[in-house]
Design a protein around this motif. Structure first.
Motif, PDB file in Angstrom:
ATOM      1  N   GLY A 498      48.676  44.189  42.136  1.00 30.03           N
ATOM      2  CA  GLY A 498      49.028  42.780  42.149  1.00 30.03           C
ATOM      3  C   GLY A 498      47.795  41.979  42.526  1.00 30.03           C
ATOM      4  N   ALA A 499      47.596  40.836  41.886  1.00 31.01           N
ATOM      5  CA  ALA A 499      46.365  40.084  42.151  1.00 31.01           C
ATOM      6  C   ALA A 499      46.580  38.590  41.956  1.00 31.01           C
ATOM      7  CB  ALA A 499      45.243  40.560  41.224  1.00 31.01           C
ATOM      8  N   SER A 500      45.761  37.824  42.630  1.00 28.24           N
ATOM      9  CA  SER A 500      45.701  36.388  42.379  1.00 28.24           C
ATOM     10  C   SER A 500      45.229  36.168  40.950  1.00 28.24           C
ATOM     11  CB  SER A 500      44.723  35.736  43.359  1.00 28.24           C
ATOM     12  OG  SER A 500      44.351  34.448  42.904  1.00 28.24           O
ATOM     13  N   ASN A 501      45.773  35.158  40.295  1.00 25.33           N
ATOM     14  CA  ASN A 501      45.296  34.887  38.932  1.00 25.33           C
ATOM     15  C   ASN A 501      43.942  34.169  38.924  1.00 25.33           C
ATOM     16  OD1 ASN A 501      45.963  32.303  39.631  1.00 25.33           O
ATOM     17  ND2 ASN A 501      47.735  32.142  38.255  1.00 25.33           N
ATOM     18  N   LYS A 502      43.351  34.050  40.119  1.00 28.49           N
ATOM     19  CA  LYS A 502      41.994  33.518  40.196  1.00 28.49           C
ATOM     20  C   LYS A 502      40.955  34.639  40.044  1.00 28.49           C
ATOM     21  CE  LYS A 502      43.384  29.717  43.207  1.00 28.49           C
ATOM     22  NZ  LYS A 502      43.293  29.114  44.561  1.00 28.49           N
ATOM     23  N   LEU A 503      41.457  35.878  39.903  1.00 28.67           N
ATOM     24  CA  LEU A 503      40.551  37.018  39.762  1.00 28.67           C
ATOM     25  C   LEU A 503      40.540  37.521  38.328  1.00 28.67           C
ATOM     26  CD1 LEU A 503      41.439  39.156  42.928  1.00 28.67           C
ATOM     27  CD2 LEU A 503      39.550  37.559  42.633  1.00 28.67           C
ATOM     28  N   GLN A 504      39.381  37.986  37.901  1.00 32.03           N
ATOM     29  CA  GLN A 504      39.237  38.670  36.618  1.00 32.03           C
ATOM     30  C   GLN A 504      38.763  40.086  36.894  1.00 32.03           C
ATOM     31  OE1 GLN A 504      36.454  36.263  34.412  1.00 32.03           O
ATOM     32  NE2 GLN A 504      38.071  35.023  33.497  1.00 32.03           N
ATOM     33  N   TRP A 505      39.528  41.041  36.383  1.00 33.39           N
ATOM     34  CA  TRP A 505      39.166  42.451  36.611  1.00 33.39           C
ATOM     35  C   TRP A 505      39.879  43.322  35.608  1.00 33.39           C
ATOM     36  CZ3 TRP A 505      42.173  46.610  38.966  1.00 33.39           C
ATOM     37  CH2 TRP A 505      41.417  47.770  39.212  1.00 33.39           C
ATOM     38  N   GLN A 506      39.203  44.339  35.090  1.00 31.08           N
ATOM     39  CA  GLN A 506      39.786  45.244  34.105  1.00 31.08           C
ATOM     40  C   GLN A 506      39.924  46.642  34.702  1.00 31.08           C
ATOM     41  OE1 GLN A 506      40.927  44.633  30.894  1.00 31.08           O
ATOM     42  NE2 GLN A 506      41.690  46.725  31.124  1.00 31.08           N
ATOM     43  N   PRO A 507      41.153  47.163  34.853  1.00 29.56           N
ATOM     44  CA  PRO A 507      41.309  48.519  35.403  1.00 29.56           C
ATOM     45  C   PRO A 507      40.918  49.570  34.381  1.00 29.56           C
ATOM     46  CG  PRO A 507      43.433  47.715  34.682  1.00 29.56           C
ATOM     47  CD  PRO A 507      42.452  46.585  34.465  1.00 29.56           C
ATOM     48  N   ASP A 508      40.682  50.803  34.850  1.00 30.81           N
ATOM     49  CA  ASP A 508      40.364  51.893  33.932  1.00 30.81           C
ATOM     50  C   ASP A 508      41.191  53.125  34.288  1.00 30.81           C
ATOM     51  OD1 ASP A 508      39.064  53.390  35.999  1.00 30.81           O
ATOM     52  OD2 ASP A 508      37.251  52.240  35.687  1.00 30.81           O
ATOM     53  N   PRO A 509      41.222  54.131  33.404  1.00 29.34           N
ATOM     54  CA  PRO A 509      42.063  55.317  33.654  1.00 29.34           C
ATOM     55  C   PRO A 509      41.640  56.128  34.863  1.00 29.34           C
ATOM     56  CG  PRO A 509      41.486  55.174  31.332  1.00 29.34           C
ATOM     57  CD  PRO A 509      40.647  54.170  32.048  1.00 29.34           C
ATOM     58  N   GLN A 510      40.379  55.927  35.328  1.00 29.77           N
ATOM     59  CA  GLN A 510      39.908  56.647  36.513  1.00 29.77           C
ATOM     60  C   GLN A 510      40.217  55.900  37.813  1.00 29.77           C
ATOM     61  OE1 GLN A 510      37.313  56.273  33.833  1.00 29.77           O
ATOM     62  NE2 GLN A 510      38.491  57.986  33.053  1.00 29.77           N
ATOM     63  N   GLU A 511      40.807  54.697  37.703  1.00 29.84           N
ATOM     64  CA  GLU A 511      41.205  53.886  38.855  1.00 29.84           C
ATOM     65  C   GLU A 511      40.014  53.515  39.751  1.00 29.84           C
ATOM     66  OE1 GLU A 511      45.230  55.330  40.447  1.00 29.84           O
ATOM     67  OE2 GLU A 511      44.396  57.041  39.367  1.00 29.84           O
TER      68      GLU A 511
END
Length: 522
Positions: A498-511
């Motif tokens: 869960g994150a603030s929509n003020k953040l940009q971040w892309q998760p990956d399969p390795q976490e």
């Protein structure tokens, strides 16, 4: 929701399968750091806002040689640099501390160490530090949980700015494992000692250790002189909030910007807040049960373990508890791992058959077993397993402790941890070698099982670069696990944040959770 996620997952499987092939194909040729050139200082402007992250548990250890559970490496991988990296967009292995590498022979590799990296105390990072970082993991007295991932290495030498690694046999997974190798400062570790190094770690990463209030939080601050460009986020506070509801409440109230370990039950409330977002992806992490077949417990019996395997309602766990944020598996691997075998049948939910197997094992009146766990694991899943097994005559005592205590208990060589443990495992290497070997090979730190034929198969698979031969050996190993049942796969784990929509971040399969990759929305 479920159908949509399965579609996403299937697409991810195809994409990452291709990427694995690409990565492996690239292992035999020299690599250069073209796509990973250091940025010029000042390219990114640091935002003065502090990022607040809620973790489910306190980091067990900030010494990268001693732990690599999520709550630990979510923190320490920001303090240290790794020898190699993966491109988050392509998943290809790329340069890190090593700016280039070449394979000199089937068992000999040379890595060129960058000459512009300094530890946070000002000392230069050298090839000698890289060699030291490997050798301490290979020191059996150090009891590193990463030992099994690196024990294919026969020798390590530092020559100038070059790191020479020789493996016992041709190793198909060496580069993938070196992606997870954090480089520690030899001089500081030897002077400070392991205990002090854990409390006040010094690395060369994008963030400097600032403070650790035991039981409360760890704070890091941006490394303004970072060799790969100044981080945008000025500081980060990792708070330890074991209670899931409290983490979500922190996010909803704005006390936290990012929370890990979000439950599917929380998705609706988070998504209903226009200031927040859910971030998720299928991962290579496998949810599994491991049975203690070494100590004198009922799970020493294969029939008992088969009964447990048939007594669990897998679909109910995925549909009801995970709300589709998971996928059924038939083995202790996900389809994202090289070596996954779709021909393995696994175990169907069949409670009547489970009861018959329990009687065949001599337990007409049922059994009682201990299941150690910690708040790091989804307790709803643990309780669902407890409920399912109760229906077939197996009483499960759930023994919950903090995560550090849990890890110490299950890693103790005495193997007196109980009978069943639930785990969610990822090697970060996308290869069966990083899962089957550490979890089940004889005398590895996590294994409570021993079968020479299984050992031979996983050993053979890690000592050849012939992919067909490796797949055949993993087929053998997985069939042995299906027959002996020292563990079972439950489902493929989907990461949920869960994150603030003020953040940009892309998760990956390795976490991976590199704060440097996070941007504030302008």
């Amino acid at each position: 929701m479920k159908a949509s996620w399965r579609s996403v997952q299937k697409t991810a499987v195809l994409v990452f399968g291709l990427l694995c092939i690409i990565a492996l194909a690239g292992c035999s040729v020299a690599k250069q750091a073209d796509s990973n050139k250091p940025q010029q200082q000042g390219e990114a402007s640091t935002d003065s806002r502090k990022l607040v992250v809620d973790l489910a548990n306190e980091a067990a250890n900030l010494d990268p040689g001693l732990q690599y559970n999520f709550d630990s490496y979510a923190v320490y991988r920001n303090i240290f640099d790794n020898l190699l990296r993966r491109d988050p967009a392509t998943n290809e292995i790329t340069a890190g501390v090593a700016e280039a590498w070449k394979q000199d022979s089937p068992t000999e590799w040379t890595f060129t160490i960058r000459d512009n990296i300094k530890f946070h105390n000002g000392d230069p990072l050298t090839a000698e530090d890289a060699a030291f970082s490997i050798l301490r993991i290979l020191d059996k007295e150090f009891l590193s949980p990463q030992y099994a991932n690196f024990n294919m290495i026969a020798s390590v030498e530092a020559e100038g700015n070059e790191l020479k690694i020789t493996t016992n046999e041709p190793s198909p997974t060496l580069l993938a494992q070196l992606v997870n190798l954090s480089i520690v400062p030899k001089k500081y570790v030897e002077e400070a000692g392991n205990e002090q190094f854990n409390l006040k770690p010094i690395g060369s990463g994008a963030y400097l250790f600032d403070s650790w209030a035991k039981g409360t939080n760890i704070t890091l601050k941006a490394n303004e002189e970072y060799w790969d460009g100044k981080p945008e986020v000025a500081a980060v506070e990792f708070r330890f909030v074991p209670d899931r509801a409290s983490r979500v409440a922190d996010l909803l109230s704005g006390k936290a910007d990012f929370v890990a370990g979000v439950s599917p039950d929380d998705v609706e409330s988070i998504q209903s807040n226009s200031n927040l977002q859910i971030i998720s992806t299928p991962t290579e992490r496998i949810a599994f049960l491991a049975f203690n077949m070494v100590d004198d417990t009922p799970t020493k019996s294969t029939a008992v373990n088969q009964a447990i395997a048939h007594g669990i309602n897998y679909d109910s766990i995925i549909e009801s508890l995970l709300q589709g944020y998971g996928e059924r598996v038939t083995q202790v691997l996900t389809p994202l791992s090289f070596g996954y075998d779709p021909s393995i049948s696994g175990f169907d939910y069949d409670p009547e058959k489970a009861k018959e197997l329990l009687k065949e094992a001599g337990y007409d009146n049922g059994i009682t077993v201990d299941l150690p766990t910690s708040p790091s694991f989804d307790q709803r899943v643990v309780q669902a397993i407890q409920g399912d097994l109760d229906k077939i005559g197996i009483k499960v005592n759930i023994v919950s402790t903090d995560h550090a205590t849990f890890l110490k208990k299950v890693q103790d060589p005495a193997r007196k941890w109980g009978s069943i443990r639930y785990g969610i495992w990822s090697c970060g290497c996308m290869d069966a070698d990083g899962t089957l070997l550490p979890l089940f090979r004889t005398d590895t730190i996590w294994s409570s099982y021993s079968n020479p034929e299984f050992d031979q198969a996983v050993d053979a698979a890690r000592t050849t670069t012939d992919e067909a031969a490796r797949l055949e050996n993993y087929k053998t190993a997985l069939n042995i696990l299906q027959q002996d049942v020292p563990g079972i796969g439950l489902y493929q784990h989907f990461a949920l944040y869960g994150a603030s929509n003020k953040l940009q971040w892309q998760p990956d399969p390795q976490e991976n959770f590199f704060v440097k990759d996070i941007k504030w929305v302008k």
